[in-house]
Scaffold this motif. Structure first.
Motif, PDB file in Angstrom:
ATOM      1  N   TRP A 161      -2.964  28.645  -5.706  1.00 25.29           N
ATOM      2  CA  TRP A 161      -1.829  27.757  -5.964  1.00 25.29           C
ATOM      3  C   TRP A 161      -1.372  27.029  -4.708  1.00 25.29           C
ATOM      4  O   TRP A 161      -0.909  25.886  -4.769  1.00 25.29           O
ATOM      5  N   THR A 162      -1.540  27.670  -3.534  1.00 22.82           N
ATOM      6  CA  THR A 162      -1.128  27.006  -2.304  1.00 22.82           C
ATOM      7  C   THR A 162      -2.045  25.846  -1.956  1.00 22.82           C
ATOM      8  O   THR A 162      -1.666  24.957  -1.194  1.00 22.82           O
ATOM      9  N   ILE A 186       1.687  22.575   0.969  1.00 25.85           N
ATOM     10  CA  ILE A 186       2.840  22.081   1.714  1.00 25.85           C
ATOM     11  C   ILE A 186       2.420  21.380   3.004  1.00 25.85           C
ATOM     12  O   ILE A 186       3.211  20.664   3.616  1.00 25.85           O
ATOM     13  N   ALA A 187       1.153  21.540   3.403  1.00 26.88           N
ATOM     14  CA  ALA A 187       0.644  20.862   4.597  1.00 26.88           C
ATOM     15  C   ALA A 187      -0.047  19.540   4.262  1.00 26.88           C
ATOM     16  O   ALA A 187      -0.621  18.907   5.146  1.00 26.88           O
ATOM     17  N   HIS A 205      -8.453  32.643  12.752  1.00 31.59           N
ATOM     18  CA  HIS A 205      -8.030  32.089  11.468  1.00 31.59           C
ATOM     19  C   HIS A 205      -7.058  30.934  11.645  1.00 31.59           C
ATOM     20  O   HIS A 205      -6.642  30.317  10.667  1.00 31.59           O
ATOM     21  N   GLY A 206      -6.645  30.670  12.883  1.00 33.79           N
ATOM     22  CA  GLY A 206      -5.701  29.583  13.135  1.00 33.79           C
ATOM     23  C   GLY A 206      -4.259  29.990  13.037  1.00 33.79           C
ATOM     24  O   GLY A 206      -3.375  29.133  12.938  1.00 33.79           O
ATOM     25  N   GLY A 207      -3.979  31.301  13.080  1.00 27.02           N
ATOM     26  CA  GLY A 207      -2.595  31.757  13.066  1.00 27.02           C
ATOM     27  C   GLY A 207      -1.828  31.243  14.270  1.00 27.02           C
ATOM     28  O   GLY A 207      -2.407  30.937  15.318  1.00 27.02           O
ATOM     29  N   LEU A 245      -3.390  29.352   4.890  1.00 27.91           N
ATOM     30  CA  LEU A 245      -1.960  29.638   4.802  1.00 27.91           C
ATOM     31  C   LEU A 245      -1.192  28.712   5.734  1.00 27.91           C
ATOM     32  O   LEU A 245      -1.615  28.449   6.865  1.00 27.91           O
ATOM     33  N   TRP A 246      -0.086  28.223   5.253  1.00 27.36           N
ATOM     34  CA  TRP A 246       0.829  27.371   5.999  1.00 27.36           C
ATOM     35  C   TRP A 246       0.077  26.189   6.591  1.00 27.36           C
ATOM     36  O   TRP A 246      -0.460  25.363   5.866  1.00 27.36           O
TER      37      TRP A 246
END
Length: 441
Positions: free
Chosen positions: A86-87, A92-93, A335-337, A358-359
């Motif tokens: 769903w993300t 949102i990015a 992972h790019g955190g 994520l994000w």
């Protein structure tokens, strides 16, 4: 002055705040950090004062929900929600003008609302408001996913600032949404964010306005050349790595005989989702086929996923602070955190990012690649060993990646350090704080 930091119970979000919190404390200000009880021990281990509020967040519950998406019986249910995608559907990015239609942007806030509301738990918000009204902070510094912070600031008369941990995705998407709403008839201006924040603010006799979304100003640790536009006053601050209490092993001090490559997937995926969202075993085996020394920072669950045999040029460690390890590395795969990404920038280390989606990890990887300081896999859902080896070989063999990474490090070093922005925060706080509202609960 009294400064209240607040974040939801995630170590990575706390660690992003610690250097500035200590800069303020060292300048003589009274500093406290509020969060759910889950984070209290981590806060006190930083040497700062913890204010536990509300019920435990219990991130493991989120992990259990997310794991259901991998259960065939659950997925067969016609009413099942695919938590794994769903993300991506409502990202949102997203920055493409073609996709950012009014309906898409509204859908993003409707979809992300329940997640943000989880961190805006009523118990924590109400207790934070009561605490702020009793302690009377002059300034509230809040994590962008912890909207209890601005609500408590508005209810207590404190000045308040967002402290970004990554790219300003909410601010950017909010800008698109407000522009879209202005083009719609008044009767069709459905605004999920103002609705759920407005309901909460109304409990304290306060109206909703955009100040509650963006703060009086924004503290941004992302280098100017990589950052997204931020509305209102932006206070750039140098990212200073903080990895928590640690003891350095002796081997870190010894120069590596071959190019050292760090593989790190951070702690957030394991703590929040109970699993890594990128293939750790494939990453390590691909990197180890080159003539390099691989240092993989993995916990017990991640090590178990590797099986019984590891290549001889792989060193697995449970934990070593990236701030100490990366200066000896020729490249880092992550992972790019936020913590991994910014620490690599701080030390001028070229990066290969396998985004966990994520994000902002996908967008951040794209911007890093455009800056020439690293590369990204083409599809994080289908990582191939051949592609990963090719990317790593390029980063190690082509000097331009190290040169561009060093340029970004220089940009970060030219950015004011946390201690340097304390006078700015003092001036902005004096400008924006106001007497405590009267006649409200």
């Amino acid at each position: 002055m009294r400064v209240l930091f607040t974040t939801f119970a995630a170590r990575s979000h706390l660690y992003a705040q610690v250097p500035l919190a200590w800069a303020l404390r060292s300048a003589g200000h009274d500093v406290r950090i509020a969060s759910q009880p889950d984070l209290a021990d981590d806060i006190t281990r930083t040497g700062l004062t913890a204010v536990p509020l509300g019920e435990p967040l219990n991130q493991a519950e989120d992990a259990a929900v997310d794991e259901r998406a991998l259960d065939p019986e659950y997925a067969a249910n016609p009413h099942a929600v695919d938590m794994s995608t769903w993300t991506e559907i409502l990202d949102i990015a997203e920055t493409s003008a073609d996709r950012l239609t009014p309906d898409y942007v509204q859908g993003v806030f409707a979809a992300w609302g329940p997640l943000i509301l989880r961190y805006l738990s009523w118990e924590m918000t109400d207790e934070l408001v009561r605490y702020a009204r009793a302690w009377r902070p002059d300034l509230v510094v809040w994590d962008p996913l912890t909207y209890a912070g601005p609500i408590a600031a508005l209810a207590s008369g404190a000045a308040h600032a967002r402290m970004l941990f990554a790219l300003d995705l909410i601010g950017g998407m909010r800008r698109h949404h407000l522009a879209a709403l202005r083009e719609r008839p008044a009767a069709l201006r459905d605004d999920p964010m103002s609705e759920w924040m407005g309901w909460t603010l109304a409990e304290y006799g306060l109206p909703f306005d955009e100040e509650a979304v963006t703060g009086h100003w924004t503290i941004d640790p992302v280098p100017d050349s990589l950052a997204l536009p931020v509305d209102g006053v932006r206070v750039p601050v140098r990212f200073v790595p903080y990895n928590g209490p640690s003891v350095l092993p002796a081997w870190v001090h010894r120069p590596p005989k071959r190019p050292r490559v760090c593989v790190t997937l951070g702690v957030s995926d394991q703590e929040v989702f109970g699993r890594d969202r990128v293939p750790v075993a494939e990453i390590i085996s691909a990197a180890a086929e080159l003539d390099v020394e691989v240092v993989a920072t993995l916990n017990a669950a991640q090590v178990a996923s590797l099986g019984n045999r590891l290549p001889g040029n792989v060193r697995v460690v449970d934990f070593v602070p990236l701030d100490a390890l990366l200066p000896s590395c020729a490249a880092v795969i992550s992972h790019g955190g936020s913590g991994s990404f910014h620490t690599a920038l701080a030390h001028g280390v070229p990066q290969i990012i396998v985004p966990n989606r994520l994000w902002d990890t996908v967008l951040k990887a794209q911007r890093l690649e455009e800056a020439g300081a690293g590369l990204r896999v083409s599809d994080a859902n289908r990582v191939s060993a051949v592609e990963l080896r090719t990317l790593l070989a390029r980063v190690l063999d082509e000097p331009s990646f190290a040169e561009r990474a060093a340029r970004l490090r220089g940009e970060m070093l030219a950015t004011p350090a946390p201690g340097d922005i304390v006078p700015t925060l003092e001036r902005l706080t004096a400008l924006h704080r106001r007497p405590r509202p009267v006649g409200v609960r």
